[in-house]
Design an enzyme around this catalytic site. Sequence first.
Site, PDB file in Angstrom:
ATOM      1  N   GLU A  20       0.941   0.323   9.820  1.00  0.00           N
ATOM      2  CA  GLU A  20      -0.520   0.110   9.784  1.00  0.00           C
ATOM      3  C   GLU A  20      -1.282   1.277  10.402  1.00  0.00           C
ATOM      4  O   GLU A  20      -2.274   1.078  11.108  1.00  0.00           O
ATOM      5  CB  GLU A  20      -0.914  -1.224  10.408  1.00  0.00           C
TER       6      GLU A  20
ATOM      7  N   GLY B   7      18.539  -2.024  34.737  1.00  0.00           N
ATOM      8  CA  GLY B   7      19.839  -1.367  34.819  1.00  0.00           C
ATOM      9  C   GLY B   7      20.664  -1.628  33.561  1.00  0.00           C
ATOM     10  O   GLY B   7      20.125  -1.636  32.446  1.00  0.00           O
TER      11      GLY B   7
ATOM     12  N   LEU C  12       0.839  -1.208   0.000  1.00  0.00           N
ATOM     13  CA  LEU C  12       0.000   0.000   0.000  1.00  0.00           C
ATOM     14  C   LEU C  12       0.873   1.256   0.000  1.00  0.00           C
ATOM     15  O   LEU C  12       0.697   2.151  -0.832  1.00  0.00           O
ATOM     16  CB  LEU C  12      -0.907  -0.030   1.248  1.00  0.00           C
ATOM     17  N   SER C  13       1.841   1.347   0.931  1.00  0.00           N
ATOM     18  CA  SER C  13       2.612   2.582   1.129  1.00  0.00           C
ATOM     19  C   SER C  13       3.508   2.903  -0.062  1.00  0.00           C
ATOM     20  O   SER C  13       3.974   2.012  -0.770  1.00  0.00           O
ATOM     21  CB  SER C  13       3.498   2.458   2.370  1.00  0.00           C
TER      22      SER C  13
ATOM     23  N   PRO D 249       6.599   6.123  -1.413  1.00  0.00           N
ATOM     24  CA  PRO D 249       7.506   7.141  -0.876  1.00  0.00           C
ATOM     25  C   PRO D 249       6.770   8.436  -0.488  1.00  0.00           C
ATOM     26  O   PRO D 249       7.101   9.053   0.516  1.00  0.00           O
ATOM     27  CB  PRO D 249       8.496   7.370  -2.025  1.00  0.00           C
TER      28      PRO D 249
ATOM     29  N   ILE E 248       7.534  -2.280   2.358  1.00  0.00           N
ATOM     30  CA  ILE E 248       6.673  -3.444   2.146  1.00  0.00           C
ATOM     31  C   ILE E 248       7.254  -4.643   2.903  1.00  0.00           C
ATOM     32  O   ILE E 248       8.299  -5.198   2.520  1.00  0.00           O
ATOM     33  CB  ILE E 248       6.533  -3.762   0.629  1.00  0.00           C
TER      34      ILE E 248
ATOM     35  N   GLY F 274       2.221   7.590   2.757  1.00  0.00           N
ATOM     36  CA  GLY F 274       2.217   6.616   3.842  1.00  0.00           C
ATOM     37  C   GLY F 274       0.925   6.767   4.611  1.00  0.00           C
ATOM     38  O   GLY F 274      -0.017   5.987   4.454  1.00  0.00           O
ATOM     39  N   SER F 275       0.839   7.836   5.405  1.00  0.00           N
ATOM     40  CA  SER F 275      -0.393   8.108   6.151  1.00  0.00           C
ATOM     41  C   SER F 275      -1.523   8.533   5.216  1.00  0.00           C
ATOM     42  O   SER F 275      -2.689   8.210   5.454  1.00  0.00           O
ATOM     43  CB  SER F 275      -0.158   9.227   7.179  1.00  0.00           C
TER      44      SER F 275
HETATM   45  N1  COS Z   1     -14.050   1.352   6.083  1.00  0.00           N
HETATM   46  C1  COS Z   1     -14.790   1.634   4.974  1.00  0.00           C
HETATM   47  N2  COS Z   1     -14.784   2.848   4.372  1.00  0.00           N
HETATM   48  C2  COS Z   1     -14.004   3.801   4.899  1.00  0.00           C
HETATM   49  C3  COS Z   1     -13.199   3.591   6.039  1.00  0.00           C
HETATM   50  C4  COS Z   1     -13.247   2.300   6.641  1.00  0.00           C
HETATM   51  N3  COS Z   1     -12.540   2.019   7.724  1.00  0.00           N
HETATM   52  N4  COS Z   1     -12.532   4.718   6.338  1.00  0.00           N
HETATM   53  C5  COS Z   1     -12.894   5.632   5.423  1.00  0.00           C
HETATM   54  N5  COS Z   1     -13.789   5.077   4.547  1.00  0.00           N
HETATM   55  C6  COS Z   1     -14.443   5.753   3.435  1.00  0.00           C
HETATM   56  C7  COS Z   1     -15.069   7.042   3.925  1.00  0.00           C
HETATM   57  O1  COS Z   1     -16.393   6.814   4.386  1.00  0.00           O
HETATM   58  C8  COS Z   1     -15.052   7.915   2.689  1.00  0.00           C
HETATM   59  O2  COS Z   1     -16.119   7.539   1.837  1.00  0.00           O
HETATM   60  P1  COS Z   1     -17.008   8.675   1.064  1.00  0.00           P
HETATM   61  O3  COS Z   1     -16.036   9.412   0.196  1.00  0.00           O
HETATM   62  O4  COS Z   1     -18.028   7.885   0.321  1.00  0.00           O
HETATM   63  O5  COS Z   1     -17.556   9.553   2.168  1.00  0.00           O
HETATM   64  C9  COS Z   1     -13.765   7.502   1.991  1.00  0.00           C
HETATM   65  O6  COS Z   1     -13.468   6.174   2.469  1.00  0.00           O
HETATM   66  C10 COS Z   1     -12.613   8.438   2.271  1.00  0.00           C
HETATM   67  O7  COS Z   1     -12.411   8.495   3.675  1.00  0.00           O
HETATM   68  P2  COS Z   1     -11.720   9.734   4.427  1.00  0.00           P
HETATM   69  O8  COS Z   1     -12.322  11.018   3.909  1.00  0.00           O
HETATM   70  O9  COS Z   1     -11.775   9.477   5.881  1.00  0.00           O
HETATM   71  O10 COS Z   1     -10.215   9.634   3.873  1.00  0.00           O
HETATM   72  P3  COS Z   1      -8.899  10.450   4.239  1.00  0.00           P
HETATM   73  O11 COS Z   1      -8.151  10.663   2.981  1.00  0.00           O
HETATM   74  O12 COS Z   1      -9.245  11.632   5.067  1.00  0.00           O
HETATM   75  O13 COS Z   1      -8.016   9.389   5.058  1.00  0.00           O
HETATM   76  C11 COS Z   1      -7.087   8.284   6.994  1.00  0.00           C
HETATM   77  C12 COS Z   1      -8.317   8.922   6.283  1.00  0.00           C
HETATM   78  C13 COS Z   1      -6.008   9.275   7.358  1.00  0.00           C
HETATM   79  C14 COS Z   1      -7.710   7.688   8.270  1.00  0.00           C
HETATM   80  C15 COS Z   1      -6.507   7.126   6.115  1.00  0.00           C
HETATM   81  O14 COS Z   1      -5.832   7.644   4.991  1.00  0.00           O
HETATM   82  C16 COS Z   1      -5.580   6.208   6.887  1.00  0.00           C
HETATM   83  O15 COS Z   1      -6.021   5.284   7.587  1.00  0.00           O
HETATM   84  N6  COS Z   1      -4.238   6.427   6.774  1.00  0.00           N
HETATM   85  C17 COS Z   1      -3.227   5.553   7.365  1.00  0.00           C
HETATM   86  C18 COS Z   1      -2.887   4.484   6.391  1.00  0.00           C
HETATM   87  C19 COS Z   1      -2.046   3.402   6.955  1.00  0.00           C
HETATM   88  O16 COS Z   1      -2.444   2.717   7.872  1.00  0.00           O
HETATM   89  N7  COS Z   1      -0.874   3.218   6.339  1.00  0.00           N
HETATM   90  C20 COS Z   1      -0.009   2.167   6.692  1.00  0.00           C
HETATM   91  C21 COS Z   1       0.158   1.275   5.499  1.00  0.00           C
HETATM   92  S1  COS Z   1       0.008  -0.413   5.796  1.00  0.00           S
HETATM   93  S2  COS Z   1       1.599  -0.866   6.796  1.00  0.00           S
END
Ligand code: COS
Length: 379
Positions: free
Chosen positions: A362, A338, A125-126, A128, A157, A131-132
């Site tokens: 994650e 220690g 998924l991630s 460069p 990965i 990531g978040s």
């Molecule tokens: N399950 C189902 N749908 C989801 C969901 C979930 N858990 N979370 C969000 N959605 C849906 C939302 O409802 C939204 O849908 P609509 O556009 O129809 O309203 C859509 O997905 C977008 O969601 P959101 O607006 O919350 O997205 P953001 O871009 O603001 O991202 C975060 C939210 C930051 C929470 C997300 O990008 C995230 O979890 N980032 C971390 C990623 C991660 O864990 N990376 C590590 C890689 S694996 S090691």
Amino acid sequence: MPDRSFLAWPFLDDSHRALAEQLEAWCAAHLPVDHSGVDGACRALVAALGEAGFLRHTATGDGTAPDVRTLCLIRETLARHDGLADFAFAMQGLGMGPVTLFGTDAQRAWLEQTRSGAAISAFALSEPASGSDVANIATEARREGNGWALDGEKTWISNGGIADVYTVFARTGEGPGAKGLSCFLVPADTPGLEVAERLAVTAPHPLARLRLNGMRLPADALIGEAGRGFRIAMSVLDLFRSTVGAAALGFARRALDETLGRVRERQLFGAPMGALQMVQGHVADMALGVDASALLVYRAAWLKDTGAARISREAAMAKLHATETAQKVIDAAVQLHGGDGVRAGHITERLYREIRALRIYEGASDVQKVVIARAAMGG
Ligand code: COS
């Protein structure tokens, strides 16, 4: 022996308690393994966990979600004995998560291999620059002839370089941002999939940056619907985030257990260390942190297993609290050991290195706070 009273909690049932006994005996006989060659150690661990039957819990094979309490119980037990064994187990589930939840019957054929230990899987998924911010994925998948062509880069990965099969997220452009992503099933021998770099980290495990260079995939490599990749990623992360909390819980339990042995035996100022109130203060904080983490982890897992559609809030709380708390518990264990605490190869030194990445991967702690705050504010 760590506190096992949580096994009697109502979140768990007799099948979990029986599994805990069986796994504990297996761990005592097989772990820890030698970590000096992580690729070989991981391959051997996947094979051994598969042979013992534990990997069958990483996926169901019938399109339903795996039992999250079982995943948590296995991860916390393995982590308590050997972080690399936990890693090897967990990645089989995460890597195949999109297939488990959204795959076709033909795609699910891979699960027979990953659940038996015959194949190793990875979740790509991630990137460069993403990531978040998953919605910012830049890897591109274009329709070409009857299939797809992918170009881009994936990084951090886990199992990159040793995996037999990857799930890869890419931009297919059905809409902007999160609405234009899709997920693909990619066997490791697909032409155009290259391991660009192996990455060395604090607690070594197989990790790589991948390059996708005009990588061709057939139409049936698409997992679920085109444009649903963001939701697929989030659904998989919802399922596995509480299990990251469980792994952290296992590390913390081990740190507490080691500390209890130390403060009973070590004499300080003419009495066991544990007689000092300053030490008791540390021990109380550690025990409280461990139990609070366990409650949050098994609450999230139980909710999912008993039918909750989404557990984003509860999984985020479990991961955030358990990983941050484990860091503090382990730090206290190092302090109370220690000089031994920082000695290379000592169990507390190993735990100190193992825990750090769990606050990042994650979904970093900061992202979990975003998820929790949005849920609390109702948006
Ligand atoms: N399950 C189902 N749908 C989801 C969901 C979930 N858990 N979370 C969000 N959605 C849906 C939302 O409802 C939204 O849908 P609509 O556009 O129809 O309203 C859509 O997905 C977008 O969601 P959101 O607006 O919350 O997205 P953001 O871009 O603001 O991202 C975060 C939210 C930051 C929470 C997300 O990008 C995230 O979890 N980032 C971390 C990623 C991660 O864990 N990376 C590590 C890689 S694996 S090691």
